[in-house]
Design an enzyme around this catalytic site. Sequence first.
Site, short mmCIF file in Angstrom:
data_model
loop_
_atom_site.label_atom_id
_atom_site.label_comp_id
_atom_site.label_asym_id
_atom_site.label_seq_id
_atom_site.Cartn_x
_atom_site.Cartn_y
_atom_site.Cartn_z
N ASP A 425 -12.63 1.86 3.37
CA ASP A 425 -11.70 0.43 3.89
C ASP A 425 -11.48 -0.08 4.84
OD1 ASP A 425 -8.56 -0.72 3.32
OD2 ASP A 425 -7.32 1.09 4.99
N GLU A 428 -13.45 -5.42 5.47
CA GLU A 428 -13.68 -7.05 4.83
C GLU A 428 -15.22 -7.18 5.59
OE1 GLU A 428 -10.48 -5.41 5.14
OE2 GLU A 428 -10.90 -5.18 2.69
N ASP A 514 -3.38 -3.80 -0.83
CA ASP A 514 -1.92 -3.78 -0.43
C ASP A 514 -1.63 -4.72 -1.05
OD1 ASP A 514 -3.32 -2.12 1.26
OD2 ASP A 514 -2.71 -2.90 2.65
O1 MIG Z 1 -4.58 -1.12 8.46
O2 MIG Z 1 -5.22 3.47 6.13
O3 MIG Z 1 -5.51 -0.77 2.39
O4 MIG Z 1 -4.80 1.36 1.51
O5 MIG Z 1 -3.43 3.35 3.20
C1 MIG Z 1 -3.88 -0.47 7.29
C2 MIG Z 1 -4.31 2.80 6.09
C3 MIG Z 1 -5.13 0.58 7.04
C4 MIG Z 1 -4.98 -0.32 4.73
C5 MIG Z 1 -4.98 0.39 3.09
C6 MIG Z 1 -4.27 1.23 2.50
C7 MIG Z 1 -4.16 2.47 3.52
C8 MIG Z 1 -4.33 1.83 5.17
N1 MIG Z 1 -5.34 0.60 5.15
#
Ligand code: MIG
Length: 710
Positions: A425, A428, A514
């Site tokens: 995660d 980017e 999201d």
């Molecule tokens: O700033 O890890 O897209 O699936 O549950 C949010 C917490 C960080 C974004 C991800 C989401 C995940 C969440 N993350």
Amino acid sequence: MRSTSAFALCFTLLLALLSPSTVVRADPRQFAGGSAEWQGGIRVTLKDVVLDVRLVYADTVRVRLAPANRFERLDRSYAVVAPRPAGPAGAVSERVEGDLRIITLTGPECSARVTVRPDTSAVVAILDAAGHVVVEDDPAAPPRVDAATGAVDVTKLHPRDQFVYGFGEKALPLDRTSVEMVHWNSDTPGYKTGTDPIYQTTPFYIGLRRGKAYGLFFDNTYRSYFNVAKRHPERISFGAPGGWLDQYVFCGGAARDPRQVIRRYTELTGRSELPPLWALGYQQCRWGYYPEKRVREIAAKFRETGIPCDAIYLDIDYMDGYRVFTWDKSRFPNPKQMVGDLRRDGFHTVVIIDPGIKVDEAYAAYQSGKAGRHFVTMPDGSEFQGAVWPGLCAFPDFTSPRARQWWGSQFAELVDTGVRGFWTDMNEPSVFLPPNFDEPWSIQHPAKTFPSETRQDGDGDPDSHARYHNVYGQQMTRATRDGLLALAPDQRPFILTRATFAGGQRYAASWTGDNIATWEHLELSIPMLLSMGVSGQSLAGADIGGFIDSPTPELYVRWLQAACLTPIMRSHTVAGTPDQEPFSYGPEYTDINRATIELRYELMPYLYTQFALAEQTGEPVMRPLWLDTPTDNRVLTTQDEFLVGPDLLVAPVVRPGVTTRRVVFPIGADWINWYTGELHRGGTDADVAAPIGRLPLFARAGRAREVDLR
Ligand code: MIG
């Protein structure tokens, strides 16, 4: 400029032998303002830049425009597989027409025509085997590169009746005409239809006109733009602030078949491997599965309700203060025991992995990362630090082979714990805005990532983050996968990533970030996943039920059905929302949801076979209707139905309060209603019953298609 060499001479002789009827010249041709030479391809020098045109495959042309000393740099692609395909040699011929010099490269299934003009500009047209133009530069706007900065702008002619697909993960309708988009991987929670950019970058599209396709890939990692018939209804423009021009045109074989375009694009940039079988099962996630007792409860509830499930995810709360590669031992006192018990009960545990490494001198990953100089730096060489979940963090430079190696080795303990699935995660990469940030908030604020001037290794071609931003997530998944394969060589790893770049399909599956628990988002998920599929990023899924907010029981049921035959089937929701599992909505809905998930498992042999075939061909398993019947004008913008492999047609309900829906049946086959046996002729439409418990599904009548594995 290279003069006639022994090599060129041998080559010429060889080529002359191979194609005796073609006039082949080896000596550089001088002309006003430039020169040209060819060695199985065309190389034209125009003032300070060089245009190079050659075949990559029988039906694929690569066109580069850059200063001569930059071509080597262009070959260091993060998208293209190594080693690069050698490509067949084409036959080159030249003629002069008035003040134009027309140089033609002819290959087995396509050709390229370069027209050099007296002002030393040049335009390129790609032609198919029949000699018809596939795509050509706008004669009024020849491709331009800035020899110094590498900025590039290209304009192609776009016939008004051409449809445009692809570009990977975009929150846009299936047909990408009349839009302007940019590619800059961005953490965009709660994006809407039209929000652009979002998380991933795939500068590849497919043009389809009158049943004939081509593909174009702009291999450029900078913040590129594409204007598809928006500024001008008959032009597609694209470009970037750096990186020069490296462009591939895929002609789709002699038949101009869109499937062949995708086969070639994924031959060039790689294909998704067959995932481990368990990853094709139903996956359950949420932000908030902790402590261990709660995880075990969820697992038990699946077994109790008899709902199949193969994976349970742990979000950021499993870690010690959000430090990656650690466990919060108060919440998870014995991870190995828990992961092992879950495994024996048929569940894989998947854990989230963020790139940020907490700046903490007492934390092993930070210590070794710092000691090894594996982090992204500021221009002065100091460590770049930015705030994410753990607080201030340093960030691995995944474009450094040494850093990738180091990162991969960090997984040893998790692998030993029995974890085989990883959810990458925030790559980017995403950085939080400072707390006292007083500029107006915007979803893609430039301060939400690394400063452009931070430095990265670029695999030995050091440059700014501006150049490597879009490959950060892709290279994170590369490092993760390589590490996992080194630690557990006999097991296919499963990696699910939020950000990636063209070619990233080689390393990881991905999800659409999201989304929101609304009917619009359910609807949007289908064109998004279809577009990713035709862009090579085919192993993808959207959060079932929606991430932000909470679905009504009806929305959850319909979403689960719609996702039932998508490549990745995973429920997920944000922290603090009510329960969002298939058994969370009362006994009646639990029964419906069980039946939905059972349908996936019933079809698993077919699904698994399709993913195995996709590994060979690159053709997506979840496919838009036009892919197999591009001459069926009724299906060119269909985005609420899809095929699963060639033989299943899915028409999910994506609207509230509905118990029938219109289904378009593509030509070329008859379709049998999965539940009633009713036969629908290809080329017809029908209103089909879709009671709340039913996903409208149809099987192609007759013999299964023979699969052609070229
Ligand atoms: O700033 O890890 O897209 O699936 O549950 C949010 C917490 C960080 C974004 C991800 C989401 C995940 C969440 N993350």
